[in-house]
Structure formats: structure tokens, C-alpha cells
Design a protein around this motif. Structure first.
Motif, PDB file in Angstrom:
ATOM      1  N   THR A  76       0.773  -1.250   0.193  1.00 24.29           N
ATOM      2  CA  THR A  76      -0.229   0.067   0.010  1.00 24.29           C
ATOM      3  C   THR A  76       0.879   1.516   0.113  1.00 24.29           C
ATOM      4  O   THR A  76       1.857   1.198   0.798  1.00 24.29           O
ATOM      5  N   TYR A  77       0.727   1.985  -0.842  1.00 28.16           N
ATOM      6  CA  TYR A  77       1.278   3.529  -1.066  1.00 28.16           C
ATOM      7  C   TYR A  77       0.357   4.679  -0.887  1.00 28.16           C
ATOM      8  O   TYR A  77      -0.765   4.463  -1.380  1.00 28.16           O
ATOM      9  N   LEU A  78       0.994   5.722  -0.249  1.00 29.72           N
ATOM     10  CA  LEU A  78       0.441   7.057  -0.783  1.00 29.72           C
ATOM     11  C   LEU A  78       1.257   7.732  -1.420  1.00 29.72           C
ATOM     12  O   LEU A  78       2.411   7.939  -1.200  1.00 29.72           O
ATOM     13  N   VAL A  79       0.709   8.427  -2.380  1.00 35.14           N
ATOM     14  CA  VAL A  79       1.482   9.090  -3.616  1.00 35.14           C
ATOM     15  C   VAL A  79       0.987  10.240  -3.568  1.00 35.14           C
ATOM     16  O   VAL A  79      -0.222  10.849  -3.351  1.00 35.14           O
ATOM     17  N   SER A  80       1.777  11.164  -4.338  1.00 32.90           N
ATOM     18  CA  SER A  80       1.331  12.654  -4.705  1.00 32.90           C
ATOM     19  C   SER A  80       1.507  12.748  -6.156  1.00 32.90           C
ATOM     20  O   SER A  80       2.461  12.486  -6.945  1.00 32.90           O
ATOM     21  N   LEU A  81      -0.003  12.946  -6.619  1.00 30.27           N
ATOM     22  CA  LEU A  81      -0.075  12.844  -8.162  1.00 30.27           C
ATOM     23  C   LEU A  81      -0.282  14.256  -8.611  1.00 30.27           C
ATOM     24  O   LEU A  81      -0.753  15.267  -8.081  1.00 30.27           O
ATOM     25  N   PRO A  82       0.063  14.630 -10.015  1.00 30.45           N
ATOM     26  CA  PRO A  82       0.898  13.806 -10.800  1.00 30.45           C
ATOM     27  C   PRO A  82       2.326  13.480 -10.460  1.00 30.45           C
ATOM     28  O   PRO A  82       2.887  14.494  -9.876  1.00 30.45           O
ATOM     29  N   LEU A  83       3.136  12.470 -10.747  1.00 26.15           N
ATOM     30  CA  LEU A  83       4.265  12.121 -10.187  1.00 26.15           C
ATOM     31  C   LEU A  83       5.285  13.099 -11.225  1.00 26.15           C
ATOM     32  O   LEU A  83       5.022  13.498 -12.360  1.00 26.15           O
ATOM     33  N   LYS A  84       6.005  13.793 -10.386  1.00 24.50           N
ATOM     34  CA  LYS A  84       7.002  14.545 -11.175  1.00 24.50           C
ATOM     35  C   LYS A  84       8.206  13.635 -11.627  1.00 24.50           C
ATOM     36  O   LYS A  84       8.800  12.735 -10.987  1.00 24.50           O
ATOM     37  N   ALA A  85       8.550  14.150 -12.722  1.00 22.06           N
ATOM     38  CA  ALA A  85       9.657  13.402 -13.355  1.00 22.06           C
ATOM     39  C   ALA A  85      11.096  13.976 -13.739  1.00 22.06           C
ATOM     40  O   ALA A  85      11.113  15.343 -13.187  1.00 22.06           O
ATOM     41  N   GLY A  86      12.202  13.392 -13.837  1.00 23.19           N
ATOM     42  CA  GLY A  86      13.509  14.297 -13.997  1.00 23.19           C
ATOM     43  C   GLY A  86      14.224  13.900 -12.931  1.00 23.19           C
ATOM     44  O   GLY A  86      13.833  13.313 -11.729  1.00 23.19           O
ATOM     45  N   LYS A  87      15.477  13.824 -13.228  1.00 25.37           N
ATOM     46  CA  LYS A  87      16.406  13.777 -12.017  1.00 25.37           C
ATOM     47  C   LYS A  87      16.469  14.796 -10.904  1.00 25.37           C
ATOM     48  O   LYS A  87      16.835  14.444  -9.924  1.00 25.37           O
ATOM     49  N   ASN A  88      15.743  16.002 -11.004  1.00 20.42           N
ATOM     50  CA  ASN A  88      15.857  16.932 -10.009  1.00 20.42           C
ATOM     51  C   ASN A  88      14.421  16.948  -8.995  1.00 20.42           C
ATOM     52  O   ASN A  88      14.453  17.427  -8.140  1.00 20.42           O
ATOM     53  N   LYS A 142      12.256  15.632  -6.471  1.00 21.50           N
ATOM     54  CA  LYS A 142      12.567  15.179  -4.941  1.00 21.50           C
ATOM     55  C   LYS A 142      11.362  13.914  -4.606  1.00 21.50           C
ATOM     56  O   LYS A 142      10.471  14.159  -5.171  1.00 21.50           O
ATOM     57  N   ILE A 143      12.074  13.199  -3.941  1.00 19.11           N
ATOM     58  CA  ILE A 143      11.066  11.935  -3.667  1.00 19.11           C
ATOM     59  C   ILE A 143       9.811  12.786  -2.839  1.00 19.11           C
ATOM     60  O   ILE A 143       8.821  11.824  -3.099  1.00 19.11           O
ATOM     61  N   THR A 144      10.021  13.597  -2.033  1.00 20.22           N
ATOM     62  CA  THR A 144       8.711  13.990  -1.337  1.00 20.22           C
ATOM     63  C   THR A 144       7.603  14.557  -2.332  1.00 20.22           C
ATOM     64  O   THR A 144       6.622  14.755  -1.985  1.00 20.22           O
ATOM     65  N   GLU A 145       8.001  14.882  -3.570  1.00 21.28           N
ATOM     66  CA  GLU A 145       7.083  15.436  -4.770  1.00 21.28           C
ATOM     67  C   GLU A 145       6.411  14.222  -5.224  1.00 21.28           C
ATOM     68  O   GLU A 145       5.437  14.428  -6.045  1.00 21.28           O
ATOM     69  N   ASN A 146       6.787  12.912  -4.841  1.00 21.03           N
ATOM     70  CA  ASN A 146       6.060  11.686  -5.520  1.00 21.03           C
ATOM     71  C   ASN A 146       5.584  10.832  -4.579  1.00 21.03           C
ATOM     72  O   ASN A 146       4.447  10.524  -4.545  1.00 21.03           O
ATOM     73  N   LEU A 147       6.470  10.516  -3.450  1.00 26.75           N
ATOM     74  CA  LEU A 147       6.039   9.365  -2.344  1.00 26.75           C
ATOM     75  C   LEU A 147       5.606  10.207  -1.248  1.00 26.75           C
ATOM     76  O   LEU A 147       6.385  10.712  -0.755  1.00 26.75           O
ATOM     77  N   ILE A 148       4.538   9.709  -0.533  1.00 27.53           N
ATOM     78  CA  ILE A 148       4.163  10.208   0.720  1.00 27.53           C
ATOM     79  C   ILE A 148       4.884   9.287   1.843  1.00 27.53           C
ATOM     80  O   ILE A 148       5.550   9.519   2.638  1.00 27.53           O
ATOM     81  N   GLN A 188      -1.654  19.369  -6.214  1.00 25.48           N
ATOM     82  CA  GLN A 188      -1.433  17.916  -6.399  1.00 25.48           C
ATOM     83  C   GLN A 188      -2.717  17.302  -6.023  1.00 25.48           C
ATOM     84  O   GLN A 188      -3.596  17.759  -5.329  1.00 25.48           O
ATOM     85  N   GLN A 189      -2.695  16.042  -6.066  1.00 29.18           N
ATOM     86  CA  GLN A 189      -3.678  15.007  -5.741  1.00 29.18           C
ATOM     87  C   GLN A 189      -2.954  13.830  -4.583  1.00 29.18           C
ATOM     88  O   GLN A 189      -1.952  13.469  -5.126  1.00 29.18           O
ATOM     89  N   ILE A 190      -3.692  13.561  -3.582  1.00 29.45           N
ATOM     90  CA  ILE A 190      -3.225  12.350  -2.625  1.00 29.45           C
ATOM     91  C   ILE A 190      -3.949  11.072  -3.252  1.00 29.45           C
ATOM     92  O   ILE A 190      -5.112  11.180  -3.419  1.00 29.45           O
ATOM     93  N   GLY A 191      -2.775  10.107  -3.512  1.00 33.27           N
ATOM     94  CA  GLY A 191      -3.462   9.006  -4.169  1.00 33.27           C
ATOM     95  C   GLY A 191      -3.061   7.888  -3.086  1.00 33.27           C
ATOM     96  O   GLY A 191      -1.808   7.720  -2.729  1.00 33.27           O
ATOM     97  N   PHE A 192      -4.290   6.850  -2.936  1.00 35.73           N
ATOM     98  CA  PHE A 192      -4.189   5.609  -2.088  1.00 35.73           C
ATOM     99  C   PHE A 192      -4.053   4.531  -3.112  1.00 35.73           C
ATOM    100  O   PHE A 192      -5.132   4.220  -3.916  1.00 35.73           O
ATOM    101  N   MET A 193      -3.034   3.969  -3.125  1.00 32.61           N
ATOM    102  CA  MET A 193      -2.722   2.671  -4.021  1.00 32.61           C
ATOM    103  C   MET A 193      -2.437   1.499  -3.701  1.00 32.61           C
ATOM    104  O   MET A 193      -1.777   1.427  -2.567  1.00 32.61           O
ATOM    105  N   ILE A 194      -3.197   0.605  -3.940  1.00 35.66           N
ATOM    106  CA  ILE A 194      -3.195  -0.809  -3.490  1.00 35.66           C
ATOM    107  C   ILE A 194      -2.730  -1.880  -4.530  1.00 35.66           C
ATOM    108  O   ILE A 194      -3.245  -1.802  -5.420  1.00 35.66           O
ATOM    109  N   PHE A 195      -1.483  -2.784  -4.342  1.00 37.10           N
ATOM    110  CA  PHE A 195      -1.186  -3.472  -5.201  1.00 37.10           C
ATOM    111  C   PHE A 195      -0.758  -4.874  -4.532  1.00 37.10           C
ATOM    112  O   PHE A 195      -0.796  -4.731  -3.267  1.00 37.10           O
TER     113      PHE A 195
END
Length: 610
Positions: free
Chosen positions: A500-512, A514-520, A562-569
Motif C-alpha cells: 500500500t502506497y500514498l503518493v502525490s500525483l501527478p508524479l514529477k519526472a526528471g533527475k531533480n 525530490k522524492i517528497t514530490e512523488n512518494l508520501i 497535487q492529488q493524494i493517491g491511495f494505491m493498493i497492489f
């Protein structure tokens, strides 16, 4: 008579002046604003006195019939010899000082197999010890000796020139630093030789000891503190592993630490076992191949006595050292729950506590100034008021310098309240995550370990995950604390991974990015342990089970837009075992919930999403 009095007064004044002059000439620690300052007289490393010795312990873990002795290295200002100066000690102990095993192919457990299986036998590497004497780190010497401390290092049991066997969280790893501290306080024996009888005393020690270190080196200060040893006044553990179970398992699930897929407790044993080559065969047989193999249980991942005895939380009843905890919210090796659970218990016990969190990964000490004040208070005894500060938590905000944390009254933020969020259908694309009532429908995902969490989060539609999102945030939303999930599911097989993941959407791309911009935050669980961590049962295909567990602690400000996403896999290629694809999970939406700790509670959440 008048002449006599004048002469006597002059003599007293002269004597006082002489004593003052002598005191001025002697090197002493200096304190400004509650911090120990760098003293020039303590800063010439060429004059430091460095010596090695061996401290006797109360155990024999290498089977030679003699009490194990720990190798100790001391570095102190020469004034502790020339001027009889006594100073407090900062003590660092580690299993790493003599080198570690390499990452040879097959060292890790093979994770490509079905759940409930163990996997093929792995390769056991040997550590090639570096030199006749372990290389002791100089970083703490450079930082603390010039500020008026003595720095002491020791190698853990079964590593470097220390006797014994590594046990990876076993009792001897608590008793070894305890013995060294007892020597520093004059209550234990130290010897000039590993096998000799000539004693050496720590006459230069005030008997006040502080400990710090990162990762395993941060675990051992806590291990020592749980013994209640007299003289250990303060500890600053940085990213410590406070429970081997929480490091290698997650809510009943076999889970690897981040970056070390396939590692388990016996792998770490091989990695650090750098001690006497003649003792290694005995240690391997008695510890690695018997105690560890019989206890670790890679088949079920359940909690048992083996794991319970390697958890420092239940052992804290004897602890009295002041605790300053440090960790990163995006440390997916030693995850942030390790520090939080100990900090929380220490507060409940009434110990002096403080916590520092940053937004990065593994490691990362508090600012030197904060560490300095902590040790100055408890080791030098300077009344700098650090224990009475109103703010107990210091958190580095997402884009700030790690040396400039924001102060908060506590962690979690006292203004944070759980907001219960429900699911609405559409999870194979993007269902809703809302405070409104959820749907009674069921939704299905199919396991396929070939997809990473980023693959799944970025997919507009996927049969391999379920995703539920909030409306775009109209203003920033501050999350602080531990999110909790309740998931009601069925499986078409008797076992399944659950991620189970909490993510911040849309995911930011690129080397710069920050993980906090994608993963909560995130967590993993074994549905077979829906009753308890110590008791699992095979899942009956088609039957629904409800499992409750926590996500990893976090403190993050999710940005506007951003949108907060609750992902189950199901299977997570970075952390879990890798079974063949095809396991199907059905989720009951109305029986699945997320409790999100939001600063400002439901009102703040509704304001941000409406």
C-alpha cells in the motif's frame, strides 16, 4: 600588628593571583550559549594520546572458555595526561570498523519464488579483515575532541579485534557496550593486551558518557541504554534499527530493507563477521546456522521469541539516558517507524527526549549545534535549558537546508487529527478518496511483480493496481503522524503479498524531482496475519478477510495542485518476494478505509479539497 595584617593580605592576594594564573594557563572546556566551543589547546591532533586496550565482558560467545574482551580505541587531549584533566566521553561502537563482506553473486536470498517457500541456499561470503588493527573512524575525533571530549571507539563482538560472535541484535550486543561504559566509570576491568593480565584504568574519564552513531552504529547506543548502565547519560541514535523484525518483516510479511533485496538477518551476520578467523567456524555453526536459521522463519514471516528478543522497545524499562533521536522520513532501509516507536515510549516513560526528522534517506545527523547542546547539558553538566525547551520536534521542511529544521511542539504535530477517507469505485483507472460514504462494490487487481510502484502510479489504467485519489488540492495540506489502513480483501490463492502506497500525483519526472514530490509514505502486510503477527492461516479462495496496519510515519506538506493517491497492489519488486504473476485480489470498497493524520483535521482537509 597592622604590618602583619597588611603582609598577610598581600600574601593572600598574591596566592589568589597565582592560582588564577595557573587556572588560566590550564586548558579547560569553554562554553558559549550552552555549547562547548573549539579550544585551541585541544585542537592539535598531533598531540592527542591514542591507545588501544581490551575490556572484559560478562559473556563468552565464541566458545573458547574465556570471557570475551572488546577491543577499545581511545583518543584524548594530551592535557588529560600532562595536567591531570578529566573529561567526559563520547563513545561510538560498531561492527564495521574492520571491514565488511563484499556483494558477491548469490550472497542475498533468492526472492524469485512462491510465498511460503524458502528459496535456494545462498552463498556465504567471508570478510577479509583490513590490516592487523581495525581502521577506526576519525570523524567524531575531529568533531568532539577539540570541544573538550574524549572519544572512545570499540568493535562489536566478533568483529575486528574484539572476541566473541556477532549475533545481530542478540544479548551480547547490549552487554558489550555496557562493559565498556563500566570500564569508563571505573567499575570494570580493561587490559593492555587481548590475552594479557596488565590492567589499564580510565583515570582521565569523568564517568559521564554519551553515545551516538548512524544505522547499526546508532542501534548500539540504544542497546546499551536499555541495560540501564550507570554513566551513560545521553544518546543520539541516527537512523537506528530498533527491531530486527521491523527491519526484515512488515506486518507478517517477508520484506527486504530498501536497496538490499533478499537480505535477511543471516546475511547481515556474514556481512559484519570480521573477527578472529580461527573462531569463525564455531560462530557460524552456533549463531548463523543454528540460532539465526532456526529463528528467522522466512516461510511465514511471523513474529516469534527470536524476533521479540531482538526488539529494544520491550527492554526500555531500565533505560534512563536522555534520548535525542534522528531519522529521515524517506529512509526505506531503516524505516522511520524505528525511531518513532522508541521516541514515543521514551516520552511515556518521562525521559528527556527530542526528535529530529529530515526529508531524505538513510542517515543524517541533527545539526551540530543541537548535538553539541545535548552533550553539553548531560556530559559537561552545563545548565543550558535544552531539556526544558518548549519544542521537542525539529523537522526539515521539503525544500529547506537540513541544518535549518523547523521547530514544532512535538511529533506528531499536536494539531494533527485523523481524517477517515473512503473509497469510491474506479480504482483500475482512478477512483475517489473522500470523506463521503464509500461504495459497496468490489474491485479487482491482478498481481504482476514486473511493475514498479512508479509504473503503476503513472498508468492511466491498470489491472495490476487499484488507485483512489482526492480532488486536486486548492491549498497546501500538512500531514503529520501515522496513517492507518483497513483493507478487506479476498484472494484466489492461499497466500498473497499486499503493498500500500500514498503518493502525490501527478508524479514529477526528471533527475531533480525530490522524492517528497512523488512518494508520501507506504507499507506492506501479509493478509494471512489478519488476526495477529504471531499466528497466520492460509487464505481460503474467495473468502474475505479484514486486515489493519499502519503506514510508515511521515510529516509532509502536500503542495497545492497535487492529488493524494491511495494505491493498493500486491507484489513490490523492490521489497517483497517475487511470486509468479496471476494472484487476484478483490477489495471491498465499503470495508476499506484510510485514516490520514491531517494538521487541522477534517476541516483542513475539506477546505483543501473542496
Amino acid at each position: 600588628m597592622t604590618y602583619y595584617l597588611k603582609a598577610k593580605t598581600a600574601l593572600v592576594v598574591t596566592l589568589m593571583f597565582s592560582l588564577f594564573t595557573i587556572a588560566q594557563e590550564k586548558a579547560l572546556p569553554v562554553f558559549v550559549n550552552g555549547e562547548a566551543q573549539i579550544v585551541e589547546a585541544f585542537s592539535d591532533a598531533s598531540k592527542y594520546i591514542r591507545h588501544d586496550l581490551w575490556v572484559e565482558t560478562e559473556f563468552d560467545t565464541d566458545g573458547d572458555g574465556e570471557l570475551d574482551r572488546m577491543h577499545v580505541s581511545v583518543t584524548r587531549p594530551d592535557q588529560t595526561e600532562t595536567e591531570n584533566l578529566k573529561l567526559p566521553v563520547i563513545y561510538i561502537t560498531s561492527p564495521y570498523f574492520a571491514g565488511v563482506a563484499g556483494d558477491a553473486p548469490g550472497t542475498m536470498w533468492n526472492v524469485k519464488h512462491e510465498l511460503g517457500e524458502i528459496g535456494e541456499e545462498r552463498f556465504h561470503p567471508e570478510v577479509k579483515r583490513r590490516g592487523k588493527r581495525p581502521i577506526i573512524s576519525n570523524s567524531h575525533i575531529r568533531k568532539w575532541v577539540p570541544r573538550g571530549y574524549i572519544v572512545v571507539h570499540s568493535s562489536s563482538p566478533g568483529t575486528g579485534l574484539s572476541d566473541g560472535a556477532p549475533t545481530i541484535g542478540g544479548l551480547n550486543e547490549e552487554l558489550a557496550p555496557k562493559a565498556v561504559i563500566q570500564w569508563l566509570t571505573g567499575k570494570n576491568k580493561g587490559f593492555t593486551e587481548r590475552n594479557g593480565n596488565e590492567e589499564v584504568k580510565a583515570y582521565w574519564s569523568t564517568g559521564k558518557v554519551g553515545m551516538t552513531g548512524t544505522s547499526y552504529n546508532g542501534t548500539l547506543p540504544l542497546a546499551a541504554a536499555t541495560t540501564g548502565v550507570e554513566g551513560l547519560e545521553a544518546i543520539i541514535p541516527i537512523a537506528p534499527n530498533t527491531s530486527s523484525y521491523h527491519y526484515y518483516r512488515s506486518n507478517g510479511l517477508v520484506r527486504s530493507p530498501g536497496g538490499y533485496l533478499g537480505e535477511d538477518i543471516d546475511v547481515l551476520y556474514d556481512f559484519v563477521h570480521s573477527g578472529d578467523e580461527d573462531k569463525r567456524a564455531f560462530n557460524n555453526k552456533t549463531v548463523r546456522d543454528t540460532e539465526l536459521m532456526n529463528g528467522m522463519d522466512r516461510q511465514t514471516g511471523d513474529m516469534n521469541d527470536f524476533w521479540y528478543n531482538r526488539d529494544y522497545l520491550p527492554k526500555m524499562k531500565n533505560m534512563n539516558a536522555a534520548l535525542f533521536m534522528s531519522h529521515g522520513f524517506n529512509d526505506w532501509n531503516v524505516m522511520p517507524e524505528h525511531s518513532y516507536r522508541i521516541y514515543k515510549k521514551a516520552k511515556e516513560m518521562g525521559l528527556d527526549t527530542k526528535i529530529y526528522y529530515h526529508q531524505n534517506g538513510h542517515g543524517g545527523p541533527p545539526p551540530t549545534s543541537q548535538m553539541n547542546k545535548w552533550f553539553t547539558k548531560y556530559l559537561h553538566g552545563i545548565d543550558n535549558g535544552v531539556e526544558n525547551e518548549e519544542n521537542k520536534a525539529y523537522i526539515v521542511r521539503e525544500y529547506d537546508n537540513r541544518q535549518e529544521p523547523t521547530a514544532y511542539k512535538d511529533y506528531p504535530n499536536p494539531d494533527a487529527k485523523d481524517v477517515t477517507l473512503n473509497l469510491t469505485k474506479g480504482g483500475n483507472k482512478a477512483g475517489g478518496l473522500t470523506t463521503s460514504k464509500g461504495n459497496k462494490s468490489k474491485e479487482k487487481l491482478t498481481d504482476d511483480v514486473s511493475f514498479t510502484w512508479k509504473d503503476l502510479a503513472k498508468s492511466e489504467t491498470s489491472q495490476n493496481r487499484l488507485l483512489y485519489v482526492t480532488a486536486p488540492l486548492k491549498e497546501d495540506l500538512h500531514i503529520s503522524g501515522v496513517a492507518k489502513v483497513t483493507i478487506t480483501l479476498s484472494s484466489n490463492k492461499s497466500a498473497a503479498n499486499l503493498s500500500t502506497y500514498l503518493v502525490s500525483l501527478p508524479l514529477k519526472a526528471g533527475k531533480n524531482a525530490k522524492i517528497t514530490e512523488n512518494l508520501i509514505t507506504r507499507s506492506w502486510a501479509d493478509p494471512k496475519n489478519y488476526k495477529s503477527l504471531t499466528d497466520e492461516e492460509d487464505l481460503k479462495p474467495g473468502k474475505f478477510y479484514t486486515i489493519n496496519f499502519d503506514l510508515q510515519p511521515d510529516d509532509q506538506i502536500i503542495k497545492k495542485g497535487q492529488q493524494i493517491g491511495f494505491m493498493i497492489f500486491s507484489s513490490d519488486p523492490e521489497f517483497t518476494l517475487h511470486p509468479k504473476a496471476g494472484t487476484e485480489l478483490n477489495i471491498k470498497l465499503d470495508k476499506t478505509k484510510l485514516k490520514l493524520p491531517v494538521v487541522g483535521g477534517k476541516d483542513a482537509f475539506e477546505k483543501a479539497v473542496n
